[in-house]
Design a protein around this motif. Sequence first.
Motif: not given
Ligand code: IFM
Length: 427
Positions: A20, A114, A159, A282, A305, A331, A366, A373-374
Amino acid sequence: MFAFSFPEDFALGVASAATQIEGGDTNNSWYDWACAGHIKDGSSPLRADDHYRRWQEDLALMEEMGIRHSRFGVEWSRIEPESGKFDREALAHYRREIQAMVDAGVRPLLTIHHFTNPRWFEELGAFENPDCIGLYLRFAEVVVRELGDLVSEYITINEPNVYALNGYYGGGWPPGKKSMESYRRVLTHMTACHISAYQMIHRVRRELGFSDTKVSFANHLRVFQPLQKRNPVHRLCCTFSEKAFQGGLSRAMCLGEAAFPVYRHPLIRPGVWCDFHAINYYTRSTVSGLRDGTAPGAPVNDLGWEIYPQGIVEVCRMLYDLAPLPLYITENGTCDNQDTFRCRYLYEHLKALCSSGLPVKRYYHWCFCDNFEWLEGESARFGLVHVDYETQQRTIKKSGRFFAAAIAAHGVTEELHEQYCRCAYRR
Ligand code: IFM
């Protein structure tokens, strides 16, 4: 009334993940996924924060903010670009970076896996292939042998539920599968990987002469609640979703109890396979079927969210009841692109944690710098530090200044609350 202090042995830190932030790597599964056009804003992890070259600048920024704990990851595809071939220069790079962190008084917590895989591993079927256990362990052992004298704390896998759900059940992440059977197989293999890595890391660190090793995996935990408490379908879906997403996995990974969704496996044996609970928290999911939902009228972040600060305590309690281990929030943070409510979010989550009476030892925000962000690419900003991706200019946000001030005060004073946290959430 608004002020509170952190417990004496509680520390704040920041979190990140290699793919990331690093940029510059074309040998991993998410680079390929981006090239296939799956990222919403068309970006790719190839640019990200250019941290692989700018790590000194980022470390200096951490020092400037008084940050003493950093959770970060190594990129498997750089260290083992081909199966069984390890890149000495990549290992030396991470060694230089970690040594500099330690010299600066920043304590590392290293994530071994990760979400991203080297292309060769992805092509073999990644964690769906039973051979993944040996392959993951071979890589993890090289990492620990090479860096283990500098790092005492490890996250084996980040995760697993999010990785497996999105990649093997939902189909939105690489490799894009949609199969419950694959989801369960991946979780089973990841559990076996974690339990084996737990033992390996302790063994290798002992061989290196260290006895202070701490290992866990990062749980992604949500609070699940039925949309209507009296509706039996909502309640049933809620119980099922909780177990399928997190409950069964936490038991399997932490205690070696294989039950749905994790299959039995010879390497999954009863024991306590975590030295601390690592929790990524989160949001809360409001359930009325098998899809995720948000409570009507609840405050939400820029990705929709729900913001539910008390949930951080609820998930901590859940794991603490499973096994009474120290708790690390590995996180917590929010997508707030204009940085308008992050301070309040931070304040409310920290306050809930610090009033919980639970043994919470760390809180890693985080994330440190905005990053890739994916599926959202560069468009979702979670950072305490703003990154201009064109120029790679870093600017500490208001929330970053608040975070630094909370570290310095070891808590939140009335003045800090007044200055930073009086802002509204969106609904
Ligand atoms: O960015 C991600 C992270 O890689 C894994 N946990 C959640 C974050 C926010 O979506």
